[in-house]
Design an enzyme around this catalytic site. Structure first.
Site, PDB file in Angstrom:
ATOM      1  CD  GLU A  42       6.884  12.497  -8.903  1.00 19.86           C
ATOM      2  OE1 GLU A  42       5.901  11.887  -9.368  1.00 19.86           O
ATOM      3  OE2 GLU A  42       7.246  13.616  -9.275  1.00 19.86           O
ATOM      4  NE  ARG A 267      -4.524   5.534  -9.412  1.00 22.41           N
ATOM      5  CZ  ARG A 267      -3.590   6.321  -8.855  1.00 22.41           C
ATOM      6  NH1 ARG A 267      -3.851   7.037  -7.790  1.00 22.41           N
ATOM      7  NH2 ARG A 267      -2.396   6.401  -9.372  1.00 22.41           N
ATOM      8  CE  LYS A 277       2.341  11.401  -4.819  1.00 21.29           C
ATOM      9  NZ  LYS A 277       3.676  10.788  -4.854  1.00 21.29           N
TER      10      LYS A 277
HETATM   11  P1  ATP Z   1      -1.074  10.252  -6.857  1.00 22.65           P
HETATM   12  O1  ATP Z   1      -1.712   9.845  -8.152  1.00 22.65           O
HETATM   13  O2  ATP Z   1      -1.918  10.048  -5.646  1.00 22.65           O
HETATM   14  O3  ATP Z   1      -0.491  11.611  -6.896  1.00 22.65           O
HETATM   15  P2  ATP Z   1       1.200   8.772  -7.631  1.00 22.65           P
HETATM   16  O4  ATP Z   1       0.808   7.547  -8.317  1.00 22.65           O
HETATM   17  O5  ATP Z   1       1.710   9.895  -8.434  1.00 22.65           O
HETATM   18  O6  ATP Z   1       0.081   9.211  -6.636  1.00 22.65           O
HETATM   19  P3  ATP Z   1       3.668   7.775  -6.622  1.00 22.65           P
HETATM   20  O7  ATP Z   1       4.498   8.351  -5.555  1.00 22.65           O
HETATM   21  O8  ATP Z   1       4.160   7.818  -8.010  1.00 22.65           O
HETATM   22  O9  ATP Z   1       2.258   8.464  -6.514  1.00 22.65           O
HETATM   23  O10 ATP Z   1       3.233   6.306  -6.230  1.00 22.65           O
HETATM   24  C1  ATP Z   1       4.065   5.331  -5.673  1.00 22.65           C
HETATM   25  C2  ATP Z   1       3.417   3.997  -5.844  1.00 22.65           C
HETATM   26  O11 ATP Z   1       2.157   3.977  -5.185  1.00 22.65           O
HETATM   27  C3  ATP Z   1       3.149   3.704  -7.305  1.00 22.65           C
HETATM   28  O12 ATP Z   1       3.547   2.381  -7.573  1.00 22.65           O
HETATM   29  C4  ATP Z   1       1.674   3.874  -7.451  1.00 22.65           C
HETATM   30  O13 ATP Z   1       1.176   3.023  -8.424  1.00 22.65           O
HETATM   31  C5  ATP Z   1       1.160   3.521  -6.060  1.00 22.65           C
HETATM   32  N1  ATP Z   1      -0.103   4.212  -5.792  1.00 22.65           N
HETATM   33  C6  ATP Z   1      -0.328   5.540  -5.835  1.00 22.65           C
HETATM   34  N2  ATP Z   1      -1.630   5.812  -5.584  1.00 22.65           N
HETATM   35  C7  ATP Z   1      -2.234   4.629  -5.364  1.00 22.65           C
HETATM   36  C8  ATP Z   1      -3.571   4.229  -5.061  1.00 22.65           C
HETATM   37  N3  ATP Z   1      -4.558   5.121  -4.936  1.00 22.65           N
HETATM   38  N4  ATP Z   1      -3.817   2.903  -4.910  1.00 22.65           N
HETATM   39  C9  ATP Z   1      -2.834   2.011  -5.021  1.00 22.65           C
HETATM   40  N5  ATP Z   1      -1.568   2.310  -5.315  1.00 22.65           N
HETATM   41  C10 ATP Z   1      -1.249   3.598  -5.484  1.00 22.65           C
HETATM   42 MG    MG Z   2       3.440   9.163  -9.871  1.00 20.66          MG
END
Ligand code: ATP
Ligand code: MG
Length: 566
Positions: A42, A267, A277
Site C-alpha cells: 500500500e 510476518r 508504517k
Molecule cells: P505495516 O503493518 O508495517 O504497516 P502493511 O502490511 O500494512 O505494513 P503493506 O504495504 O500492506 O503493509 O504490505 C505489503 C506486503 O508486505 C503485504 O503482502 C504484507 O503482508 C507484507 N508485509 C508487511 N509487513 C511485513 C512484515 N513485517 N513481514 C513480512 N511481510 C510483511
Molecule cells: Mg496493509
C-alpha cells in the site's frame, strides 16, 4: 512474461512450506504449471525490512519456478497515499535486486471492473446497500462468542440496491452515509463473513484516478479480485489475513472468476525495532528521526543509507526462513549479516574518532616515511596501499590511560604499544591543559620494530590504530546505534513505545581524523575503520568532504551490555 532477476551470486534457494504447496500444484497441474506471485504494497509509507522479507519471498519464488512476480500498488485508500511513496517503493525493490517486468500494476486500474462485479453481486442478491453508520455496523457485527444481528437494510430489493449503489457512485450521498455490503452470514463463526463492507463513500481525490470516484473498494473486496484479474496463482500474505481467506474464496467463487490460492506466513518482527508504517510515520513526523531514510530507521532506504547492502538483506531473509508461526528475530542477526558481507568487501582504513595528539620525540622532524598497509586481509585482490608516518600522530583517546586498569594493554605512561603497520612506541610523558585534559602524549619509537622489516623480536600485547597529523583529514562521523533501548518496544505492557527511544542512537563527532585517501570517498562507499566498525559515506555528502555513517560495530556490543546487566 517478466524477468525477476536477482543479482548474480551464489545464493542458495531456500525451501519452505510454500515450496511444498507449489510443488504439489505443479505435480497436479493445478495452475497449468504456472507460478505467478505478486508483491502488493500500500503506497502509504516507505518499505521496511519486513517488506523485504515478503519481496524476497515473492520475487524469489517467481525466480525459482521460472514464473513472474507482479508489483501491484494496493492503492484503494486515497486519504493516505502519495506518489512519493510509490517512487520510493519502486526504488527500494530495484535496489534489493528484483525486477517486476515492464510495468507495475495498480489496484486503482481495476476500479471499473470491481464496480461492475459489485453490480453483478447485487443482481445475484449477494450484496446490498446499508445505511448503518460505522459504529452501528460494529455493534451489529457481534463478537467472537455472539452471533451478529442482521442489518435492517439487508432485505432491500435488487432494484433498490442497484439504484442506491449507482447513486453512491454518482456522488449523491455524503461520506459514511451508506456502504455496500456483501450478504453472507451474520451468524458465521468467522466475523469477517458477517456481511463485510465492500464499498464506502469517500469524496476524495485519488493520486491516479483523480475525482472520478466517490466510492472506494475495501481491501477485502479489492485484493482477491485484483489477484484474480492478474491471474496470480499463489497470493502470499501475512498471518493476520488467515481469517480473511474464507472471504477471499467466497468473492471469487461468487463471481466465478480465476481463483488464486491465498497462503499465509508469519510476518517478520525484529527486536529493538518498531515496524508498522503508522509508527514509522510518527517517528518521522514527530522528529524522533530526520526522515524516512534516517539511518536508524528499519526502512529499506534507511538501511541503505546506514550502509547495508542488498546482498546482506537477502542473506538475512534467507537465514530467517519462512514459517507459519509468529516469532521475533534478534536484530543482532541482521547486524551480523552486514558484518559478514562487509568483512569480505570493505576496504580497511584507519580513522581516529576521538583524537589525541602523540609526539614521537626521537623521530626526525620533517621526516615522512611511507608504510605498507593491507587493504583487505579477506580479499587478496584488494592489495595494499601506502600510508605516511611522521613525528606527530593522532591516536584514539580511549587507547591511552594515565592510570591504567589491569589488563589494559594499550598505551600508558612507561608502557609500550604497537602502532598498526608501523613501530612500537613507548610513552614517556604527557601534557595537560589548565583543566587537566591531556593535550599531547610524548613517546619514543624503536626503529628496530618497523612492521614487516624490523629486526627486533620485541613483542607487545596491544596494537592500536593511528593517523599521521601532517596529512590527516578532518571529517564528520555519525555514530548510529539501535533506535530503541529495549528488546520489545511495542510489547503488550508498553504504554508509550516512544519512551524507549535510545537517546544515544545518534552521536555526531564533528572532527574525526582519517587517512587522506578517504577525502575523496564517494557517497555510498563502504569501509572498515580498523578496530572501530564498518562505516559508509552518507548519501548527501559533498564531494571532497565525506560524512561517514557507522553501519555497525565490529562486534555485537549489545550482547556484552546485556550480559553485564543480566
Ligand atoms: P505495516 O503493518 O508495517 O504497516 P502493511 O502490511 O500494512 O505494513 P503493506 O504495504 O500492506 O503493509 O504490505 C505489503 C506486503 O508486505 C503485504 O503482502 C504484507 O503482508 C507484507 N508485509 C508487511 N509487513 C511485513 C512484515 N513485517 N513481514 C513480512 N511481510 C510483511
Ligand atoms: Mg496493509
Amino acid at each position: 512474461m517478466n524477468d525477476n532477476t536477482i543479482n548474480p551470486s551464489s545464493e542458495s534457494t531456500p525451501q519452505n512450506f510454500i515450496n511444498e504447496i507449489i510443488d504439489e500444484h505443479l505435480r497436479t497441474n493445478k495452475y497449468e504449471g504456472r507460478v505467478n506471485t505478486r508483491f502488493p504494497p500500500e503506497p502509504n509509507g516507505y518499505l521496511h525490512i519486513g517488506h523485504a522479507k515478503s519481496i524476497c519471498l515473492n520475487f524469489g519464488l517467481a525466480k525459482q519456478y521460472n514464473g513472474t512476480c507482479n508489483l501491484r500498488f494496493d492503492d484503494t485508500n486515497p486519504t493516505k497515499e502519495e506518489v512519493e511513496y510509490v517512487d520510493s517503493i519502486k526504488e527500494d525493490i530495484n535496489w534489493l535486486g528484483f525486477n517486476w517486468g515492464k510495468t507495475e500494476y495498480y489496484a486503482s486500474d481495476y476500479f471499473a471492473q470491481l464496480y461492475d462485479w459489485a453490480e453483478q453481486l447485487i443482481l445475484a442478491g449477494k450484496a446490498y446497500v446499508c445505511e448503518l453508520n460505522a459504529e452501528q455496523i460494529r455493534a451489529y457485527r457481534g463478537t467472537l462468542t455472539e452471533p451478529g444481528k442482521e442489518s435492517p437494510y439487508r432485505n432491500r430489493s435488487v432494484e433498490e440496491n442497484l439504484d442506491l449503489f449507482r447513486r453512491m457512485k454518482a456522488g449523491e450521498f455524503t461520506d459514511g452515509s451508506k456502504t455496500l455490503r456483501a450478504k453472507i452470514d451474520m451468524a458465521s463463526p468467522n466475523v469477517n463473513m458477517r456481511d463485510p463492507v465492500m464499498y464506502r463513500i469517500l469524496h476524495q481525490e485519488h493520486h491516479r484516478t483523480g475525482a472520478t470516484w466517490n466510492i472506494y473498494p475495501m481491501y477485502d473486496w479489492a485484493h482477491g479480485q485484483s489477484d484474480s484479474i492478474e491471474k496470480i496463482t499463489h497470493s502470499i500474505c501475512t498471518l493476520e489475513f488467515e481469517n480473511h481467506r474464507p472471504l477471499y474464496d467466497w468473492f471469487v467463487e461468487q463471481l466465478g472468476i480465476h481463483h488464486p490460492l491465498q497462503i499465509e506466513f508469519a510476518r517478520l518482527n525484529l527486536s529493538y525495532t518498531v515496524m508498522s508504517k503508522r509508527k514509522l510515520l510518527q517517528l518521522v513526523e514527530d522528529g524522533f528521526v530526520k526522515s524516512w531514510d534516517d539511518p536508524r530507521m528499519p526502512t529499506i532506504s534507511g538501511l541503505r543509507r546506514r550502509g547495508y547492502t542488498p546482498e546482506s538483506i537477502r542473506a538475512f531473509t534467507d537465514k530467517i526462513g519462512v514459517a507459519r508461526r509468529d516469532n521475533v528475530i534478534d536484530v543482532a542477526l541482521l547486524e551480523n549479516c552486514i558484518r559478514e558481507d562487509l568483512n569480505k568487501k570493505a576496504l580497511r582504513r584507519m580513522a581516529v574518532l576521538n583524537p589525541v595528539r602523540v609526539i614521537i620525540d626521537n623521530y626526525t622532524e620533517g621526516l615522512i616515511e611511507e608504510l605498507d598497509a593491507v587493504n583487505n586481509p579477506e580479499d587478496t585482490n584488494a592489495g595494499s596501499r601506502k600510508i605516511e608516518f611522521s613525528r606527530e600522530l593522532f591516536i584514539e583517546h580511549d587507547d591511552f590511560m594515565e592510570n591504567p586498569v589491569s589488563q589494559f594493554h594499550r598505551l600508558s605512561p612507561g608502557k609500550e604499544v604497537r602502532l598498526r603497520y608501523a613501530y612500537i612506541i613507548k610513552c614517556n610523558s604527557i601534557e595537560k591543559d589548565a583543566d587537566g585534559n591531556i593535550t599531547a602524549i610524548h613517546c619514543e619509537f624503536d626503529p628496530e620494530t618497523k612492521s614487516g622489516t624490523g629486526t627486533s623480536k620485541k613483542k607487545v600485547k596491544g596494537t592500536i590504530h593511528w593517523v599521521s597529523a601532517h596529512n590527516a583529514v578532518s571529517v564528520e562521523v555519525n555514530l548510529y546505534d539501535r533506535l530503541f533501548s529495549v528488546e520489545d518496544p511495542q510489547g503488550d505492557k508498553v504504554i508509550d513505545w516512544k519512551e524507549f527511544i535510545n537517546k544515544e542512537s545518534l552521536i555526531t563527532l564533528p572532527a574525526c581524523k582519517v587517512e587522506p585517501a578517504l577525502k575523496d570517498a564517494a557517497a555510498g562507499d563502504k569501509f572498515q575503520f580498523e578496530r572501530l566498525g564498518y562505516f559508509c559515506v552518507d548519501k548527501d555528502s559533498k564531494p571532497g568532504s565525506p560524512v561517514f555513517n557507522r553501519t555497525v560495530t565490529l562486534r555485537d556490543s549489545w550482547a556484552k551490555i546485556e550480559k553485564k546487566n543480566g
